[in-house]
Motif scaffolding. Structure first.
Motif, PDB file in Angstrom:
ATOM      1  N   TYR A 300       0.830  -1.205   0.000  1.00 35.32           N
ATOM      2  CA  TYR A 300       0.000   0.000   0.000  1.00 35.32           C
ATOM      3  C   TYR A 300       0.865   1.255   0.000  1.00 35.32           C
ATOM      4  O   TYR A 300       2.025   1.234   0.424  1.00 35.32           O
ATOM      5  N   TRP A 301       0.271   2.327  -0.495  1.00 34.82           N
ATOM      6  CA  TRP A 301       0.975   3.598  -0.577  1.00 34.82           C
ATOM      7  C   TRP A 301       0.070   4.703  -0.054  1.00 34.82           C
ATOM      8  O   TRP A 301      -1.035   4.914  -0.579  1.00 34.82           O
ATOM      9  N   ALA A 302       0.508   5.349   1.029  1.00 32.60           N
ATOM     10  CA  ALA A 302      -0.206   6.532   1.500  1.00 32.60           C
ATOM     11  C   ALA A 302       0.172   7.650   0.540  1.00 32.60           C
ATOM     12  O   ALA A 302       1.350   7.988   0.397  1.00 32.60           O
ATOM     13  N   ILE A 314       1.343   6.201 -10.111  1.00 27.81           N
ATOM     14  CA  ILE A 314       1.657   6.236  -8.684  1.00 27.81           C
ATOM     15  C   ILE A 314       2.218   4.875  -8.245  1.00 27.81           C
ATOM     16  O   ILE A 314       1.884   3.846  -8.819  1.00 27.81           O
ATOM     17  N   PRO A 315       3.079   4.869  -7.226  1.00 28.30           N
ATOM     18  CA  PRO A 315       3.614   3.597  -6.734  1.00 28.30           C
ATOM     19  C   PRO A 315       2.557   2.798  -5.985  1.00 28.30           C
ATOM     20  O   PRO A 315       1.518   3.346  -5.584  1.00 28.30           O
ATOM     21  N   ASP A 363       2.304 -10.109 -11.645  1.00 28.03           N
ATOM     22  CA  ASP A 363       2.458  -8.672 -11.873  1.00 28.03           C
ATOM     23  C   ASP A 363       3.939  -8.317 -11.915  1.00 28.03           C
ATOM     24  O   ASP A 363       4.722  -8.771 -11.080  1.00 28.03           O
ATOM     25  N   LYS A 364       4.299  -7.479 -12.892  1.00 25.35           N
ATOM     26  CA  LYS A 364       5.683  -7.040 -12.998  1.00 25.35           C
ATOM     27  C   LYS A 364       5.850  -5.769 -12.166  1.00 25.35           C
ATOM     28  O   LYS A 364       5.052  -4.840 -12.292  1.00 25.35           O
ATOM     29  N   VAL A 365       6.862  -5.769 -11.308  1.00 27.48           N
ATOM     30  CA  VAL A 365       7.079  -4.602 -10.440  1.00 27.48           C
ATOM     31  C   VAL A 365       8.564  -4.247 -10.405  1.00 27.48           C
ATOM     32  O   VAL A 365       9.416  -5.020 -10.846  1.00 27.48           O
ATOM     33  N   SER A 366       8.856  -3.065  -9.862  1.00 27.94           N
ATOM     34  CA  SER A 366      10.249  -2.689  -9.586  1.00 27.94           C
ATOM     35  C   SER A 366      10.238  -1.780  -8.370  1.00 27.94           C
ATOM     36  O   SER A 366       9.176  -1.338  -7.925  1.00 27.94           O
ATOM     37  N   GLU A 372      10.055   2.294  -2.909  1.00 30.43           N
ATOM     38  CA  GLU A 372       8.634   1.930  -3.036  1.00 30.43           C
ATOM     39  C   GLU A 372       8.438   1.023  -4.252  1.00 30.43           C
ATOM     40  O   GLU A 372       9.090   1.209  -5.284  1.00 30.43           O
ATOM     41  N   TYR A 373       7.537   0.074  -4.097  1.00 29.61           N
ATOM     42  CA  TYR A 373       7.227  -0.804  -5.227  1.00 29.61           C
ATOM     43  C   TYR A 373       6.388  -0.043  -6.254  1.00 29.61           C
ATOM     44  O   TYR A 373       5.518   0.749  -5.906  1.00 29.61           O
ATOM     45  N   CYS A 374       6.700  -0.303  -7.539  1.00 31.33           N
ATOM     46  CA  CYS A 374       5.936   0.302  -8.626  1.00 31.33           C
ATOM     47  C   CYS A 374       5.440  -0.809  -9.545  1.00 31.33           C
ATOM     48  O   CYS A 374       6.167  -1.771  -9.807  1.00 31.33           O
ATOM     49  N   TYR A 375       4.211  -0.673 -10.011  1.00 28.17           N
ATOM     50  CA  TYR A 375       3.568  -1.703 -10.831  1.00 28.17           C
ATOM     51  C   TYR A 375       3.765  -1.405 -12.311  1.00 28.17           C
ATOM     52  O   TYR A 375       3.595  -0.260 -12.746  1.00 28.17           O
ATOM     53  N   HIS A 376       4.123  -2.442 -13.080  1.00 31.03           N
ATOM     54  CA  HIS A 376       4.356  -2.245 -14.521  1.00 31.03           C
ATOM     55  C   HIS A 376       3.532  -3.170 -15.402  1.00 31.03           C
ATOM     56  O   HIS A 376       3.970  -3.531 -16.484  1.00 31.03           O
ATOM     57  N   GLY A 377       2.383  -3.620 -14.932  1.00 23.09           N
ATOM     58  CA  GLY A 377       1.520  -4.435 -15.792  1.00 23.09           C
ATOM     59  C   GLY A 377       1.668  -5.923 -15.550  1.00 23.09           C
ATOM     60  O   GLY A 377       2.384  -6.363 -14.658  1.00 23.09           O
ATOM     61  N   ARG A 378       0.975  -6.686 -16.374  1.00 27.10           N
ATOM     62  CA  ARG A 378       0.901  -8.132 -16.203  1.00 27.10           C
ATOM     63  C   ARG A 378       1.972  -8.850 -17.008  1.00 27.10           C
ATOM     64  O   ARG A 378       2.364  -8.406 -18.085  1.00 27.10           O
TER      65      ARG A 378
END
Lengths: 479, 78
Positions: A300-302, A314-315, A363-366, A372-378
């Motif tokens: 989660y990201w506040a 957003i992350p 899910d691809k993340v970095s 912070e984790y960031c989402y880059h799609g499936r």
């Protein structure tokens, strides 16, 4: 005792006169809600439902919530049905889940083959309430089965234990500092995992749950007026609805001084709309929650307003609910180990337990420079449509059943407001017309899974290795 | 105007098997127009026809058919 029920029971003892639920003109205190549970669970207990799956064929609301708590009270596993889904899909789910009973309102529906399974809630409510304590369960006993779209072409049931539900519920009520004064708005249908917050995090702390009338999802300014009039403090919903409200909800002229926090999950919140929302509600805390149903919220990201950049997504932030996150070095896939994690898939009336404690999300993340984790799609073909996850294979499976179809392929087309929308490329049999052929699809798939575009071609594009060329298919829809 | 709205809805928002048989009174919400579709539709109409549709009037009654939409938009067209 069940770790989900014990905090609720404590609230029933401590503050029996607090309001538990409000639905239109009806409201129930904790004591009244508990009496209702006693009645239903007395009837259920007599039917020996312990460790059995009980489907609930009721729309989101107080009655359905009473059934969910009663099933847990009687030691059963609740399975909320999506009453908006077509009958054929409901029949599939019933045949796969093999529930011991189905609780609904009035007479059994026509789609139900075995009407002996049907229990009318009104009759259950006639039973003499006995003051019972909940049937004891193990923490790893199953509590809920949530059906979602499956990559094998059919819906699949995600089985969650008492521990999984309570680990998330406790984390959420602590992290968001919920208290008995909080009024929590609820719009998520109960088969959608967002509802776990509405149903359990709320009652664990003595807060009140206000069901948002369904019609308001089409009327953003009426919805914000409703939030204002009911002095709502907390709402967990999908980004697309919050975008609608930011753009068309008359937020600048509505008093939302009671609103403390908005939580959202289910899809990526387009940053420009989030900025609009953040500017219109400068005092409200905003939280981006992330996680597939299998892990519930694991990240989660506040929202940090100063970090919002319209050019950047957003992350998803940091680990939630004590999850241990890792990134596969080769693929970039996010892997999750958490007490929230599901126990396995429910198939043919029983649990197929997961073999690994670590769940690979697909899910691809970095990690960004702030850690912070960031989402880059499936990594696979799964789509997110209006917050729902949709497997193209399930849509293809339904299209392929239609007379007149030789072949088909479903892809996701990006949409500025609702994430992705499914579109279908079809090859028709000789003499078949597209219009007639796909007409029955409405009876096979729920609205959010209906392709919004169809194209008919002579052959599906393939790659040199013979596999379907989804990239080329996507480009056909963009021109 | 109705024709342009029809084209937009059927091309961009919902799929109906036979658009020519979808009457101006048929229910668009039943046909699959959802809240996100309504949002995109309103943004399209406001831009395309240079009107401002008041937030307070966004309601199923005003968007559930082509006739309802046309009536609503015309009320705000100068």
């Amino acid at each position: 005792m069940s770790p989900i029920l014990s905090p609720f029971l404590r609230q029933c003892t401590q503050s029996p006169d607090n309001i538990a639920f409000v639905e239109e003109d009806l409201s129930l205190t904790y004591a009244e809600f508990q009496t209702q549970i006693h009645k239903i669970s007395t009837a259920l207990k007599n039917k020996q439902i312990q460790t059995q799956c009980i489907a609930i064929a009721l729309d989101r609301g107080i009655l359905a919530a009473s059934c969910i708590y009663s099933v847990l009270y009687a030691g059963g596993i609740y399975l909320p049905l999506d009453m908006k889904t077509p009958a054929t899909r409901l029949s599939f789910i019933i045949n796969d889940a093999q529930p011991a009973f189905i609780i609904g309102l009035g007479e059994p529906p026509t789609w139900l083959e075995n009407s002996a399974l049907w229990l009318d809630i009104n009759e259950l409510l006639q039973s003499d309430a006995q003051i019972l304590s909940p049937v004891p369960v193990q923490t790893d006993s199953l509590a809920a089965i949530l059906y979602t779209s499956g990559s094998t072409g059919n819906p699949k049931g995600i089985a969650l234990s008492h521990q999984a539900l309570s680990n998330f519920s406790t984390w959420a009520s602590q992290t968001f500092e919920l208290n008995p004064q909080d009024r929590i708005a609820s719009l998520a249908p109960f088969h959608f995992d967002l509802s776990i917050f509405d149903l359990f995090s709320s009652l664990a702390v003595g807060a009140s749950v206000y069901f948002i009338p369904a019609k308001f999802s089409f009327s953003p300014s009426r919805l914000t007026i409703w939030l204002s009039e009911n002095k709502i403090s907390t709402w967990y919903t999908v980004p697309s609805l919050l975008s609608f409200i930011a753009l068309k909800g008359a937020l600048d002229s509505t008093d939302l001084s009671h609103l403390k926090r908005l939580l959202f999950a289910g899809e990526v919140f387009p940053t420009d709309y989030l900025i609009k929302l953040a500017n219109l509600l400068p005092e409200v805390e905003l939280y981006n929650l992330y996680g597939p149903t299998e892990t519930n919220v694991c990240c989660y990201w506040a929202v940090k307003r100063e970090q919002l950049d319209p050019q950047q997504s957003i992350p998803i932030g940091q680990a939630a609910a004590n999850a241990q996150l890792s990134i596969d070095a080769l693929t970039g896939e996010l892997q999750v180990q958490s007490l929230n994690n599901f126990s396995g898939y429910w198939q043919q009336g029983k649990l197929q337990p997961v073999e690994q404690t670590r769940y690979a999300t697909g899910d691809k993340v970095s990690l960004n420079t702030q850690g912070e984790y960031c989402y880059h799609g499936r990594l696979d073909r799964m789509l997110k449509c209006s917050g729902y996850r949709v497997e193209p294979a399930e849509i293809e499976h339904c299209i392929n059943q239609l007379a007149g179809i030789a072949q088909c392929a479903v892809v996701g087309i990006k949409d500025s407001t609702s994430g992705q929308r499914p579109a279908a490329l079809v090859v028709l049999n000789a003499g078949a017309s597209l219009g007639d052929t796909i007409k029955p699809l409405r009876q096979l798939l729920p609205a959010y899974m209906q392709p919004y575009k169809f194209l008919s071609v002579n052959t599906l594009p393939v790659l040199s290795n013979g596999k379907t060329d989804y990239q080329t298919i996507e480009s056909l829809f963009k021109t | 105007m109705k024709q342009e709205i029809r084209t937009f809805i059927f091309d961009e928002l919902i799929f109906v098997a036979e658009p020519e048989n979808f009457s101006d009174d048929d229910d668009l919400l039943e046909a699959g127009l959802d809240s996100m579709g309504i949002m995109r539709l309103i943004m399209y109409i406001e831009e395309q026809f240079a009107v401002t549709l008041p937030d307070s009037e966004i309601d199923p009654d005003n968007v559930n058919s082509f006739n309802a939409l046309e009536k609503w938009v015309l009320q705000h067209k100068k």
